[in-house]
Design a protein around this motif. Structure first.
Motif, PDB file in Angstrom:
ATOM      1  N   GLU A  98       0.834  -1.202   0.000  1.00  0.00           N
ATOM      2  CA  GLU A  98       0.000   0.000   0.000  1.00  0.00           C
ATOM      3  C   GLU A  98       0.868   1.251   0.000  1.00  0.00           C
ATOM      4  OE1 GLU A  98      -2.675  -0.401   3.272  1.00  0.00           O
ATOM      5  OE2 GLU A  98      -3.889  -1.916   2.250  1.00  0.00           O
ATOM      6  N   ARG A  99       1.991   1.176   0.702  1.00  0.00           N
ATOM      7  CA  ARG A  99       2.908   2.324   0.664  1.00  0.00           C
ATOM      8  C   ARG A  99       3.464   2.529  -0.742  1.00  0.00           C
ATOM      9  NH1 ARG A  99       7.262   1.654   5.285  1.00  0.00           N
ATOM     10  NH2 ARG A  99       8.228   3.342   4.143  1.00  0.00           N
ATOM     11  N   GLU A 100       3.719   1.426  -1.426  1.00  0.00           N
ATOM     12  CA  GLU A 100       4.236   1.551  -2.790  1.00  0.00           C
ATOM     13  C   GLU A 100       3.180   2.151  -3.715  1.00  0.00           C
ATOM     14  OE1 GLU A 100       5.513  -2.079  -4.604  1.00  0.00           O
ATOM     15  OE2 GLU A 100       6.359  -1.037  -6.324  1.00  0.00           O
ATOM     16  N   VAL A 101       1.919   1.715  -3.541  1.00  0.00           N
ATOM     17  CA  VAL A 101       0.848   2.269  -4.370  1.00  0.00           C
ATOM     18  C   VAL A 101       0.719   3.773  -4.116  1.00  0.00           C
ATOM     19  CG1 VAL A 101      -1.646   2.250  -4.732  1.00  0.00           C
ATOM     20  CG2 VAL A 101      -0.402   0.100  -4.625  1.00  0.00           C
ATOM     21  N   TRP A 102       0.859   4.164  -2.841  1.00  0.00           N
ATOM     22  CA  TRP A 102       0.821   5.593  -2.525  1.00  0.00           C
ATOM     23  C   TRP A 102       2.004   6.320  -3.152  1.00  0.00           C
ATOM     24  CZ3 TRP A 102      -0.976  10.094  -1.297  1.00  0.00           C
ATOM     25  CH2 TRP A 102      -0.134  11.063  -0.793  1.00  0.00           C
ATOM     26  N   ASP A 103       3.175   5.754  -3.016  1.00  0.00           N
ATOM     27  CA  ASP A 103       4.391   6.394  -3.488  1.00  0.00           C
ATOM     28  C   ASP A 103       4.357   6.587  -4.998  1.00  0.00           C
ATOM     29  OD1 ASP A 103       6.925   7.376  -3.658  1.00  0.00           O
ATOM     30  OD2 ASP A 103       7.936   5.573  -2.958  1.00  0.00           O
ATOM     31  N   MET A 104       3.988   5.531  -5.717  1.00  0.00           N
ATOM     32  CA  MET A 104       4.088   5.551  -7.172  1.00  0.00           C
ATOM     33  C   MET A 104       2.863   6.169  -7.844  1.00  0.00           C
ATOM     34  SD  MET A 104       6.956   4.290  -8.182  1.00  0.00           S
ATOM     35  CE  MET A 104       8.119   4.568  -6.865  1.00  0.00           C
TER      36      MET A 104
END
Lengths: 156, 191
Positions: free
Chosen positions: B125-131
């Motif tokens: 989920e952090r990656e989805v937010w980041d990217m």
């Protein structure tokens, strides 16, 4: 022993040569390995291609004890300050080798994440292109670096 | 495992007919974003989907422009969240079933987090937010995971300028400097 030997400058130039010779055959390298080029670096460093023949086989894992910073692999913007700091921690004389095309120019990673050549963040002495460079290319580069170190003498 | 009863169960859960595509272990089910978390929870609890294989996102902005392709994105929703689940039999180590859930969201919506169901979802989920800039609910302080905190914007969004660079050190525009030409493609020394 009243005679002043330094005046003609002969002794100085010979000392330069001796220092250059000593330095070029005792390269303590710091491998900053971040990506796939590391595999090729290992191949050069191990006995098959054996960079120890050139006196460069001894990796130091402290920048303070290293002479040559081998930057091996893609450098992202996130790691760039770390690399710069490691370079700053090295004691002079020091040299930097850009190993592989990613470190030379960013390679095919022309994107938001990748430093477009480490020479944008620190001075580079030797560029070794290739994706990854063949061990022979690295050895040719190493000999060029030795030539440079020899030529610099104690001026580096 | 026969997926038909699972699909009808999820349809009942969502209260609407759902579109499914693919077959067997490639089955993909499109669920409304408000029901995505419930569907994942249900699949985990009732049907043994105990592994979150992946949670990721796709930006469909401009998809199919100038080509024959028709964007599957519903009007106003450009991001597709993809939950890939797997049912693994812990006794035999065999895979019983795989199922993917699609869920269409827009840039503003905050889908429910599933990190309490699958701890692995935390970083995803952090990656989805980041990217992509899709933030999950219940995590207002979400941190970037791949990019550095100083980075602004979300680089995998289609409207992120392809040439935009945000270096921490060094020049913002490295293209102006001298480039190596093909003739230089051998080890060389810089004086």
């Amino acid at each position: 022993m009243e005679q002043d030997l330094s005046a003609p400058g002969i002794l100085t130039s010979q000392l330069d040569q001796a220092i250059g010779w000593a330095r070029k055959y005792s390269i303590f390298q710091y491998p900053f390995v971040t990506a796939c080029c590391g595999m090729e670096f290992m191949s050069v460093a191990c006995s098959h291609y054996d960079i120890d023949r050139f006196g460069a086989g001894f990796p130091r894992f402290s920048p303070r004890q290293a002479d040559v910073l081998m930057v091996v692999g893609t450098i992202s913007h996130k790691i760039a300050p770390v690399l710069r700091r490691i370079y700053d921690q090295m004691a002079a004389p020091k040299w930097v080798v850009a190993f592989g095309v990613c470190t030379c120019t960013g390679g095919f990673y022309d994107n938001y994440a990748t430093v477009q050549g480490i020479d944008t963040i620190l001075p580079v002495d030797l560029y070794i292109p290739g994706c990854p460079p063949r061990p022979e290319t690295v050895l040719e580069g190493l000999m060029l670096l030795q030539k440079k170190i020899q030529a610099q003498g104690r001026r580096a | 495992m026969d997926l038909a009863p699972i699909l009808s169960d999820i349809e009942a859960l969502c209260g609407a007919p759902l579109s499914a595509r693919g077959a067997g272990s490639d089955t993909v089910l499109t669920v409304p974003p408000a029901k995505a978390r419930a569907a994942v929870e249900f699949l985990k609890a009732k049907h043994g989907f105990n592994v979150l294989v992946d949670l990721t996102c796709v930006d469909y902005q401009g998809f199919g422009k100038g080509t024959q392709n028709v964007s599957p994105a519903p009007e106003g929703r450009r991001f597709k969240l993809v939950y890939r689940l797997m049912a693994l039999d812990a006794g035999t180590g065999l895979i019983k079933a795989r199922l993917a859930l699609d869920s269409w969201v827009d840039g503003e919506s905050v889908p429910a987090t599933i990190k309490d169901l699958f701890p692995a979802a935390d970083w995803l989920e952090r990656e989805v937010w980041d990217m992509f800039g899709v933030r999950f609910a219940d995590r207002p302080d979400v941190k970037r995971i791949l990019m550095y905190p100083e980075f602004t914007g979300h680089p995998l969004r289609k409207d992120y300028p392809i040439k935009k660079r945000q270096p921490l050190i060094g020049p913002a525009d490295a293209s102006a400097r001298e480039r190596l030409s093909p003739a230089d493609l051998r080890p060389r020394i810089v004086e």
